[in-house]
Design a protein around this motif. Structure first.
Motif, PDB file in Angstrom:
ATOM      1  N   ARG A  97      33.898  40.898  56.043  1.00  0.00           N
ATOM      2  CA  ARG A  97      35.334  40.626  56.216  1.00  0.00           C
ATOM      3  C   ARG A  97      35.741  40.737  57.686  1.00  0.00           C
ATOM      4  NH1 ARG A  97      38.926  40.855  51.718  1.00  0.00           N
ATOM      5  NH2 ARG A  97      37.846  39.787  50.027  1.00  0.00           N
ATOM      6  N   TYR A 117      39.352  33.811  60.076  1.00  0.00           N
ATOM      7  CA  TYR A 117      39.347  33.589  58.640  1.00  0.00           C
ATOM      8  C   TYR A 117      39.791  34.881  57.960  1.00  0.00           C
ATOM      9  CZ  TYR A 117      36.842  29.205  59.335  1.00  0.00           C
ATOM     10  OH  TYR A 117      36.486  27.932  59.721  1.00  0.00           O
ATOM     11  N   LEU A 157      40.425  36.593  54.674  1.00  0.00           N
ATOM     12  CA  LEU A 157      40.118  36.415  53.256  1.00  0.00           C
ATOM     13  C   LEU A 157      40.947  37.343  52.375  1.00  0.00           C
ATOM     14  CD1 LEU A 157      36.235  35.961  53.176  1.00  0.00           C
ATOM     15  CD2 LEU A 157      38.045  34.318  53.696  1.00  0.00           C
ATOM     16  N   SER A 179      36.825  35.007  46.842  1.00  0.00           N
ATOM     17  CA  SER A 179      37.862  35.210  47.865  1.00  0.00           C
ATOM     18  C   SER A 179      38.328  33.877  48.418  1.00  0.00           C
ATOM     19  CB  SER A 179      37.323  36.087  49.002  1.00  0.00           C
ATOM     20  OG  SER A 179      36.999  37.382  48.547  1.00  0.00           O
ATOM     21  N   ASP A 233      40.663  31.832  51.509  1.00  0.00           N
ATOM     22  CA  ASP A 233      41.082  32.004  52.901  1.00  0.00           C
ATOM     23  C   ASP A 233      42.603  32.000  52.976  1.00  0.00           C
ATOM     24  OD1 ASP A 233      41.903  29.346  52.710  1.00  0.00           O
ATOM     25  OD2 ASP A 233      40.210  28.567  53.871  1.00  0.00           O
ATOM     26  N   GLU A 249      34.580  32.279  49.738  1.00  0.00           N
ATOM     27  CA  GLU A 249      33.382  33.095  49.551  1.00  0.00           C
ATOM     28  C   GLU A 249      33.260  33.536  48.093  1.00  0.00           C
ATOM     29  OE1 GLU A 249      31.520  37.360  51.140  1.00  0.00           O
ATOM     30  OE2 GLU A 249      33.678  37.113  50.823  1.00  0.00           O
TER      31      GLU A 249
END
Length: 235
Positions: free
Chosen positions: A161, A169, A171, A206, A208, A215
């Motif tokens: 992360r 990014y 998340l 997850s 964005d 992800e």
């Protein structure tokens, strides 16, 4: 009406529970006789207090050995934006993540669906070993659309992360599925457990900051290390 005090054995159990923070897993507590003298009670009262701690999973009483302190589970709150590393570090425990491998592989049907990938496509997988206080606790497979592989050229370990946040990014957890099964031979070897040991499985999707699936993480975690707390928030 005045509040009635708890029975003596519960008061002793409460005090001993507070003192467990001073012990390491595997260490032995004082025996029944020293504890009875300390609290000025009989051994039966101490025995009942220790039974409370054992029933709550804090200690294990071993015949001929004594009362052994057990490792305590780390509470991992599952929230929209929390990351494993930060959530555990806030509890005063050191967390690291070692890179195992990076690879392209065929996406499963489930991965194609959740990551919105075309049929028969590939994913780029980053596999890591998560350690807590230098002991292995989780194997994680971070899966991304194959065309995102360039993002991970410089990744050599650490919080995924945090790594992605530095690359703009942000998340957010979209969904999490928790299960349990026995460890595979490879998982048992990496986590230093028996292949007959149960493990917790967590699959997290997850998105964005634009609301796009980004992800899909598959984690396999030692069941003796964590408790998961689901945090539900009203909109």
């Amino acid at each position: 009406m005045s509040r009635q005090e708890d029975p003596k054995y519960l008061q002793i159990a409460h005090q001993l529970r507070l003192e467990l923070a001073n012990f390491k897993a595997g260490e032995l507590m004082d025996g029944e006789l020293p504890l009875a003298k300390r609290f000025a009670v009989n051994r039966h009262t101490v025995r009942r207090a220790l039974e409370v701690l054992e029933n709550d999973g804090f200690v294990l009483r071993v015949q001929g050995k004594g009362t052994q302190v057990l490792s305590r589970h780390t509470l991992y709150p599952i929230e929209l934006q929390n990351a494993f590393s930060s959530a555990v570090s806030e509890q005063g425990k050191q967390v690291t993540a070692q890179l195992i491998r990076k690879q392209f592989r065929a996406a499963t049907l489930q991965e194609q669906e959740l990551l919105n990938l075309p049929s028969e496509s590939e994913v780029f997988e980053v596999q890591t070993l998560r350690l807590m206080e230098y002991s292995p606790v989780s194997v994680i497979r971070h899966c991304f659309a194959a065309d995102r592989h360039g993002l991970f050229t410089d990744y050599q370990g650490g919080s995924m992360r945090a790594y992605l946040a530095k690359r703009d990014y942000q998340l957010e957890r979209y969904s999490t599925v928790i299960g349990a099964r026995l460890a595979s031979i490879d998982e048992a070897s990496r986590l230093d457990i028996s292949k007959k040991s149960p493990v917790l499985t967590v699959m997290t999707l997850s998105h964005d900051q634009h609301g796009q699936a980004f992800e899909l993480a598959h984690s396999v975690t030692r069941s003796d290390s964590f408790q998961y707390k689901i945090v539900l928030k009203e909109k």
